[in-house]
Design an enzyme around this catalytic site. Structure first.
Site, mmCIF file in Angstrom:
data_model
loop_
_atom_site.group_PDB
_atom_site.id
_atom_site.type_symbol
_atom_site.label_atom_id
_atom_site.label_comp_id
_atom_site.label_asym_id
_atom_site.label_seq_id
_atom_site.Cartn_x
_atom_site.Cartn_y
_atom_site.Cartn_z
ATOM 1 N N TYR A 56 8.222 -5.983 9.427
ATOM 2 C CA TYR A 56 7.498 -4.776 10.401
ATOM 3 C C TYR A 56 8.504 -4.756 11.559
ATOM 4 C CZ TYR A 56 5.193 -4.263 6.236
ATOM 5 O OH TYR A 56 4.078 -4.174 4.526
ATOM 6 N N HIS A 146 3.210 -12.778 1.703
ATOM 7 C CA HIS A 146 3.793 -11.390 2.389
ATOM 8 C C HIS A 146 5.351 -11.996 0.688
ATOM 9 C CE1 HIS A 146 6.334 -7.969 4.194
ATOM 10 N NE2 HIS A 146 5.808 -7.982 3.251
#
Length: 340
Positions: A56, A146
């Site tokens: 992010y 992830h």
């Protein structure tokens, strides 16, 4: 705000968590002041669970979250971050264009680094060490694999055992996987001892794919599921031509289904986004819902929608219209069952 323990771990999460991709400049820039104010508003609302990732904003989200939480007692909040993408520094090409930007990956930041997939045991350790440094924390509460979609076997044979060892040593409190699909996380539930699945976009008013296998598997094994992407990339906030679904413009059948959902919720005087927020809490495996925000106003609106009463008749009509399967569990309408 109500809390739940994740799976068999000692990690506690609030029923509403703040997803921090937005403060990592997801799609558009967010100022430092706005990012800090967003986390502050979440804190004031009783949110104590925060989800971030190196992905992010190339670490920007982790740095901003860490700054916003600095000075707060460490035992009072829960932070989850992710492993599987290492951030490797880029070099200026010397052609006068600088490093460019990261918008191709969805973030309005300078491309100071590139993401390198790495689900090796060493990659897990290096990723968590770098995350701790960016966050300014001494430990990670929840570590998630992830998006191991294209790296499943390495994730099973190398990354997962590394996370299991770190949990046993007390370095992390809970471990799991975070994905936009349900099949591979269901396999993790069957074949490993993960505590939690972060399931994005696959258990919503538009898509109940997680109900077929993943959620029953989690419930049977006493494991927890956190639901992200409840608005399916924004389509369930304001369905209209051009609205996005799974990070791309929604095709006509999906848009028409979203518009039908809107018609039903409006007949009951309920905003569609309020029904979308509350829907996942109907399943007993769901420990919480994770929503993103990039401003204090968005945080406050989320809390307002979550607390709206949803009549049982709304869920009944969605089933009758074929917009939800007949056996889909739905949340109770009584105020005492309000997840917040």
């Amino acid at each position: 705000m109500r809390t739940t323990m994740l799976g068999g771990s000692a990690v506690q999460v609030t029923h509403l968590a703040l997803g921090c991709a937005g403060i990592g400049n997801l799609y558009q820039p967010v100022t430092e002041e706005a990012a800090l104010a967003t986390v502050e508003a979440a804190w004031d609302a009783g949110i104590r669970t925060f989800d971030t990732a190196p992905h992010y904003g190339l670490g920007l989200s982790e740095r901003r979250l860490g700054a916003a939480l600095r000075g707060r007692p460490r035992s009072t909040f829960t932070v989850s971050t992710k492993v599987g993408r290492l951030l490797v520094p880029n070099q200026d090409d010397g052609l006068g264009d600088g490093l460019g930007d990261d918008l191709a990956n969805g973030f309005a930041v300078s491309a100071t680094h590139r993401r390198v997939w790495d689900f090796s045991a060493d990659g897990v350790l290096r990723s968590l060490e770098a995350s701790l440094d960016r966050l300014g924390l001494d430990r990670i509460d929840v570590a998630l694999l992830h998006d191991p979609d294209g790296h499943a076997e390495q994730a099973f044979t190398e990354a997962y055992p590394a996370l299991e060892r770190l949990r046993a040593e007390g370095v992390v409190g809970a471990i799991g996987v975070g994905m936009n699909q349900s099949a591979l996380p269901a396999r993790f539930l069957r074949e490993t001892d993960i505590d939690v699945v972060l399931l994005a976009g696959r258990y919503t008013l538009l898509d109940q794919d997680g109900l077929a296998e993943l959620l029953p598997e989690a419930a049977a094994r006493g494991r927890s599921v956190l639901i992200g992407g409840v608005f399916n990339s924004g389509l369930l906030t304001a369905p209209s031509p051009g609205a996005t679904y799974d990070y791309a413009p929604a095709d006509r059948p999906v848009l028409e289904r979203a518009l039908r959902l809107l018609e039903v919720t409006e007949r009951h005087g309920v905003p569609l986004r309020a029904a979308a927020l509350r829907f996942p809490f109907g399943h007993r495996a769901v420990a919480g819902v994770l929503t993103g925000a990039r401003s204090p106003e968005e945080v406050r609106d989320t809390l307002e929608q979550l607390r709206r009463p949803i009549p049982d008749a709304l869920w009944d009509e969605l089933r009758a219209e074929g917009l939800l399967p007949p056996d889909t569990p739905v949340p109770a309408a009584t105020p005492s069952k309000d997840p917040s």
